[in-house]
Design a protein around this motif. Structure first.
Motif, PDB file in Angstrom:
ATOM      1  N   ASP A 137      16.991  19.881 -24.841  1.00  0.00           N
ATOM      2  CA  ASP A 137      17.931  20.546 -25.752  1.00  0.00           C
ATOM      3  C   ASP A 137      19.215  20.956 -25.031  1.00  0.00           C
ATOM      4  O   ASP A 137      20.274  21.032 -25.671  1.00  0.00           O
ATOM      5  N   THR A 138      19.117  21.225 -23.741  1.00  0.00           N
ATOM      6  CA  THR A 138      20.290  21.643 -22.963  1.00  0.00           C
ATOM      7  C   THR A 138      20.715  20.571 -21.959  1.00  0.00           C
ATOM      8  O   THR A 138      21.429  20.870 -21.005  1.00  0.00           O
ATOM      9  N   SER A 139      20.296  19.359 -22.148  1.00  0.00           N
ATOM     10  CA  SER A 139      20.657  18.269 -21.240  1.00  0.00           C
ATOM     11  C   SER A 139      21.964  17.619 -21.686  1.00  0.00           C
ATOM     12  O   SER A 139      22.371  17.728 -22.856  1.00  0.00           O
ATOM     13  N   LEU A 178      23.581  17.143 -25.338  1.00  0.00           N
ATOM     14  CA  LEU A 178      24.829  17.849 -25.635  1.00  0.00           C
ATOM     15  C   LEU A 178      25.989  16.891 -25.858  1.00  0.00           C
ATOM     16  O   LEU A 178      26.867  17.154 -26.682  1.00  0.00           O
ATOM     17  N   GLN A 179      26.026  15.795 -25.135  1.00  0.00           N
ATOM     18  CA  GLN A 179      27.104  14.819 -25.293  1.00  0.00           C
ATOM     19  C   GLN A 179      26.778  13.748 -26.321  1.00  0.00           C
ATOM     20  O   GLN A 179      27.571  12.815 -26.518  1.00  0.00           O
ATOM     21  N   GLY A 195      19.920   9.560 -19.001  1.00  0.00           N
ATOM     22  CA  GLY A 195      20.719   8.903 -20.025  1.00  0.00           C
ATOM     23  C   GLY A 195      22.182   8.802 -19.707  1.00  0.00           C
ATOM     24  O   GLY A 195      22.952   8.279 -20.538  1.00  0.00           O
ATOM     25  N   VAL A 196      22.614   9.279 -18.547  1.00  0.00           N
ATOM     26  CA  VAL A 196      24.026   9.250 -18.172  1.00  0.00           C
ATOM     27  C   VAL A 196      24.362   7.891 -17.574  1.00  0.00           C
ATOM     28  O   VAL A 196      23.542   7.287 -16.866  1.00  0.00           O
ATOM     29  N   GLN A 249      21.994  10.073 -29.636  1.00  0.00           N
ATOM     30  CA  GLN A 249      21.991  10.262 -31.089  1.00  0.00           C
ATOM     31  C   GLN A 249      21.396   9.046 -31.790  1.00  0.00           C
ATOM     32  O   GLN A 249      21.660   7.903 -31.388  1.00  0.00           O
ATOM     33  N   PRO A 250      20.604   9.273 -32.822  1.00  0.00           N
ATOM     34  CA  PRO A 250      20.232  10.557 -33.458  1.00  0.00           C
ATOM     35  C   PRO A 250      18.906  11.112 -32.941  1.00  0.00           C
ATOM     36  O   PRO A 250      18.209  11.825 -33.679  1.00  0.00           O
ATOM     37  N   LEU A 251      18.534  10.806 -31.712  1.00  0.00           N
ATOM     38  CA  LEU A 251      17.240  11.211 -31.180  1.00  0.00           C
ATOM     39  C   LEU A 251      17.280  12.656 -30.701  1.00  0.00           C
ATOM     40  O   LEU A 251      18.281  13.106 -30.132  1.00  0.00           O
ATOM     41  N   ALA A 252      16.160  13.367 -30.883  1.00  0.00           N
ATOM     42  CA  ALA A 252      16.021  14.727 -30.368  1.00  0.00           C
ATOM     43  C   ALA A 252      15.357  14.712 -29.003  1.00  0.00           C
ATOM     44  O   ALA A 252      15.634  15.571 -28.149  1.00  0.00           O
TER      45      ALA A 252
END
Length: 322
Positions: A169-171, A175-176, A139-140, A180-183
């Motif tokens: 959760d720690t990606s 984190l950035q 996603g970057v 959003q708003p996806l988990a």
């Protein structure tokens, strides 16, 4: 082999060259098919276990080009071999032999390294490195190809994450707030456009709300919970075995071609030697025949044959004969 004559050896060489030519065209066709198989090429982007992961294009892209080039080389060698099998030219056979031998040595080196130390050639799937890559690059911006590869494997193999979905959760993607708003990515959801072309680029969940729910009871049946490590490892091993199998077949064909080339060279050598011996014997026979003819001609005018007698009639006949 001793009972095979020159014609038989050339027929064997021509047949072997036909198989080499067919092998070359097969590799070219296979390389082109792989090169235009977008999804297969994209999945190889996840082979991040070596320095080859920094390549501009996915790993399988370069493998497909290498197969096509190898096929063209074998096809050209097969054409040269078919031409050489019709002639008695040592230079063509030698050039043909050197080309096939060089290709065979290179292939044996590559396949030997791929068999003994596949990580050296990027043929590996390191789960730990892949998990870190997903957490860092998914996603970057600038990593769209890698992101599409992860979405493809998750939506195609009905999985989420490499080991578990908790990796997101720690990606950086989470984190950035890039998603959003996806988990979790939408490719982890059960999709309703699963059978559409390039569905992984625009995943459409059956129920987005339930898919993104945190409670297991809520998202059960709407989200993939199994990690992608096992199906991805199976995909990699399948292609790895196919790669080595194709290499083994090509090496065997080239080795047989080399043997047939050596056989043809020996038969041409014996044929040339026999031709030289025949010419030498014929020259000796002609020389002996000419010598005997000269001796007989000289003997026809010798004093013993045309010696004068006391008879005038006989002497006249001898003079007339001369």
């Amino acid at each position: 082999m001793t009972g095979i004559n020159l014609v038989g050896s050339k027929v064997i060489l021509a047949v072997c060259n036909f198989f080499l030519l067919a092998c070359g065209f097969t590799l070219v066709t296979g390389g082109m098919l792989v090169l235009f198989d977008t999804e297969r090429i994209l999945l190889s982007k996840l082979l991040v276990g070596s320095s080859f992961s920094d390549l501009t294009q996915p790993y399988l892209y370069y493998v497909a080009i290498a197969l096509a080039l190898l096929g063209l080389t074998l096809a050209a060698a097969g054409i040269l071999g078919c031409w050489a099998s019709c002639l008695h030219n040592y230079w063509l056979l030698s050039l043909y032999f050197i080309i096939v031998l060089a290709v065979l040595i290179c292939e044996c080196s590559v396949y030997g390294i791929a068999w003994v130390w596949p990580q050296c050639m990027g043929l590996s799937l390191d789960t730990e490195i892949l998990v870190k890559a997903v957490q860092r690059y998914y996603g970057v911006a600038g990593q769209e190809q890698f992101t599409a590869a992860v979405d493809l494997v998750q939506s195609s193999f009905n999985c989420c994450g490499i080991n578990t979905a908790n990796e997101y959760d720690t990606s950086l993607w989470r984190l950035q707030g890039l998603g959003q708003p996806l988990a979790i990515p939408l490719s982890c959801c059960v999709l309703k456009n699963r059978h559409e072309d390039r569905f992984y680029l625009n995943p459409m969940p059956v129920n987005t709300t339930l898919c993104q729910a945190l409670e297991r009871q809520s998202h059960q049946g709407y989200r993939h919970v199994v990690g992608c490590q096992e199906p991805l490892d199976g995909w990699f091993r399948q292609h790895y075995v196919v790669f080595l199998s194709i290499g083994l077949v090509v090496v065997l064909i080239e080795f047989i071609v080399l043997l047939s080339t050596i056989l043809t060279c020996t038969r041409i050598y014996h044929h040339n030697q026999d031709s030289k011996d025949s010419v030498r014997n014929l020259d000796q026979a002609d020389y002996g025949f000419q010598k005997n003819t000269s001796a007989q001609s000289y003997g026809g005018y010798s004093n013993e044959t045309y010696a004068m007698t006391d008879s005038f009639k006989q002497n006249y006949k001898l003079v007339d004969k001369v």
